[in-house]
Write an enzyme that holds these catalytic residues in place. Structure first.
Site, PDB file in Angstrom:
ATOM      1  N   PRO A  11       0.792  -1.226   0.000  1.00 53.25           N
ATOM      2  CA  PRO A  11       0.000   0.000   0.000  1.00 53.25           C
ATOM      3  C   PRO A  11       0.826   1.279   0.000  1.00 53.25           C
ATOM      4  O   PRO A  11       1.864   1.362   0.659  1.00 53.25           O
ATOM      5  CB  PRO A  11      -0.827  -0.110   1.289  1.00 53.25           C
ATOM      6  N   ASN A  12       0.334   2.225  -0.766  1.00 52.21           N
ATOM      7  CA  ASN A  12       0.869   3.599  -0.865  1.00 52.21           C
ATOM      8  C   ASN A  12       2.180   3.692  -1.636  1.00 52.21           C
ATOM      9  O   ASN A  12       2.665   4.803  -1.891  1.00 52.21           O
ATOM     10  CB  ASN A  12       1.038   4.227   0.532  1.00 52.21           C
ATOM     11  N   ARG A  19       5.138  10.947  -2.528  1.00 51.18           N
ATOM     12  CA  ARG A  19       4.798  10.605  -1.147  1.00 51.18           C
ATOM     13  C   ARG A  19       5.995  10.858  -0.222  1.00 51.18           C
ATOM     14  O   ARG A  19       7.030  10.200  -0.357  1.00 51.18           O
ATOM     15  CB  ARG A  19       4.434   9.114  -1.093  1.00 51.18           C
ATOM     16  N   TYR A  24      11.114   8.887   1.475  1.00 49.48           N
ATOM     17  CA  TYR A  24      11.135   7.804   0.489  1.00 49.48           C
ATOM     18  C   TYR A  24      11.834   8.164  -0.824  1.00 49.48           C
ATOM     19  O   TYR A  24      11.936   7.317  -1.711  1.00 49.48           O
ATOM     20  CB  TYR A  24       9.701   7.351   0.200  1.00 49.48           C
ATOM     21  N   ASN A  75       8.120  -5.474  -0.650  1.00 49.25           N
ATOM     22  CA  ASN A  75       7.941  -4.356   0.275  1.00 49.25           C
ATOM     23  C   ASN A  75       6.458  -4.314   0.656  1.00 49.25           C
ATOM     24  O   ASN A  75       5.645  -3.825  -0.115  1.00 49.25           O
ATOM     25  CB  ASN A  75       8.371  -3.036  -0.371  1.00 49.25           C
ATOM     26  N   ALA A  78       2.966  -0.633   5.043  1.00 45.69           N
ATOM     27  CA  ALA A  78       2.491  -0.648   6.430  1.00 45.69           C
ATOM     28  C   ALA A  78       1.954  -2.016   6.850  1.00 45.69           C
ATOM     29  O   ALA A  78       1.895  -2.312   8.053  1.00 45.69           O
ATOM     30  CB  ALA A  78       1.418   0.419   6.621  1.00 45.69           C
ATOM     31  N   GLU A  99      12.252  -9.342   2.540  1.00 42.38           N
ATOM     32  CA  GLU A  99      11.517  -8.165   3.026  1.00 42.38           C
ATOM     33  C   GLU A  99      12.352  -6.923   2.726  1.00 42.38           C
ATOM     34  O   GLU A  99      13.535  -6.870   3.097  1.00 42.38           O
ATOM     35  CB  GLU A  99      11.275  -8.306   4.533  1.00 42.38           C
ATOM     36  N   HIS A 101      12.574  -2.566   2.502  1.00 43.14           N
ATOM     37  CA  HIS A 101      12.031  -1.245   2.835  1.00 43.14           C
ATOM     38  C   HIS A 101      12.966  -0.157   2.344  1.00 43.14           C
ATOM     39  O   HIS A 101      14.195  -0.267   2.491  1.00 43.14           O
ATOM     40  CB  HIS A 101      11.869  -1.087   4.349  1.00 43.14           C
ATOM     41  N   ARG A 108      12.758   4.807  12.906  1.00 47.55           N
ATOM     42  CA  ARG A 108      11.549   5.623  12.827  1.00 47.55           C
ATOM     43  C   ARG A 108      10.630   5.338  14.029  1.00 47.55           C
ATOM     44  O   ARG A 108      11.103   4.882  15.059  1.00 47.55           O
ATOM     45  CB  ARG A 108      10.864   5.349  11.476  1.00 47.55           C
TER      46      ARG A 108
END
Ligand code: DQA
Length: 145
Positions: A11-12, A19, A24, A75, A78, A99, A101, A108
């Site tokens: 998502p996103n 964004r 990012y 990725n 969230a 995985e 990111h 964070r």
């Protein structure tokens, strides 16, 4: 024979480029996939890229990967921090999944420090911006041999 790899984004991540660019970066997802495709071709791999904002569609893409892919660069956005269903899907397909990111999730907010999927993944790459995808693919390909 070339390894076929699924590059799966949650998502996103379709909004990359605009964004939160300070977190990012300014590359779009298409830019990142194009660069990754060049790297893959030079390293004897072929990519198929899928992005979805929908948890069920990500699960379906992981299930479908059993039919054609040798591994997955994933990725989960969230959903990393919320989804037992994605963890179960990864555990079910018996394919190596990395995985991935863009940001260093551990530097964070605290809610990003826990991942439901790390424990069933081959490895985790985080914090190198768009380069995280290349590092993840490199690790996956060396695992596949
Ligand atoms: C992300 C990190 C997640 O915490 C966040 O929800 C994202 C992107 C990353 O690539 O840094 O959507 O997966």
């Amino acid at each position: 024979m070339a390894h076929s790899i699924l590059v799966l984004n949650g998502p996103n991540l379709n909004l990359l480029g605009t964004r939160e660019p300070e977190v990012y970066g300014t590359d779009t997802l298409d830019d990142i996939v194009a660069e990754l495709t060049t790297f893959a071709e030079a390293n004897g791999a072929e990519l198929r890229a899928v992005q979805s904002n929908n948890e069920g569609e990500l699960i379906d893409a992981l299930h479908d990967a059993r039919n054609w892919a040798a591994g997955v660069v994933f990725n989960p956005g969230a959903f990393t921090h919320t989804s037992i269903a994605l963890r179960d899907a990864i555990a079910s397909i018996e394919l190596p999944v990395v995985e991935t990111h863009l940001s260093n999730v551990h530097a964070r907010e605290e809610f990003r420090h826990h991942s439901y999927v790390s424990g069933v993944c081959l490895g985790v790459v985080a914090g190198f911006g768009k380069h995280s995808y290349r590092v993840a693919l490199e690790g996956l390909l060396s695992h596949l041999g």
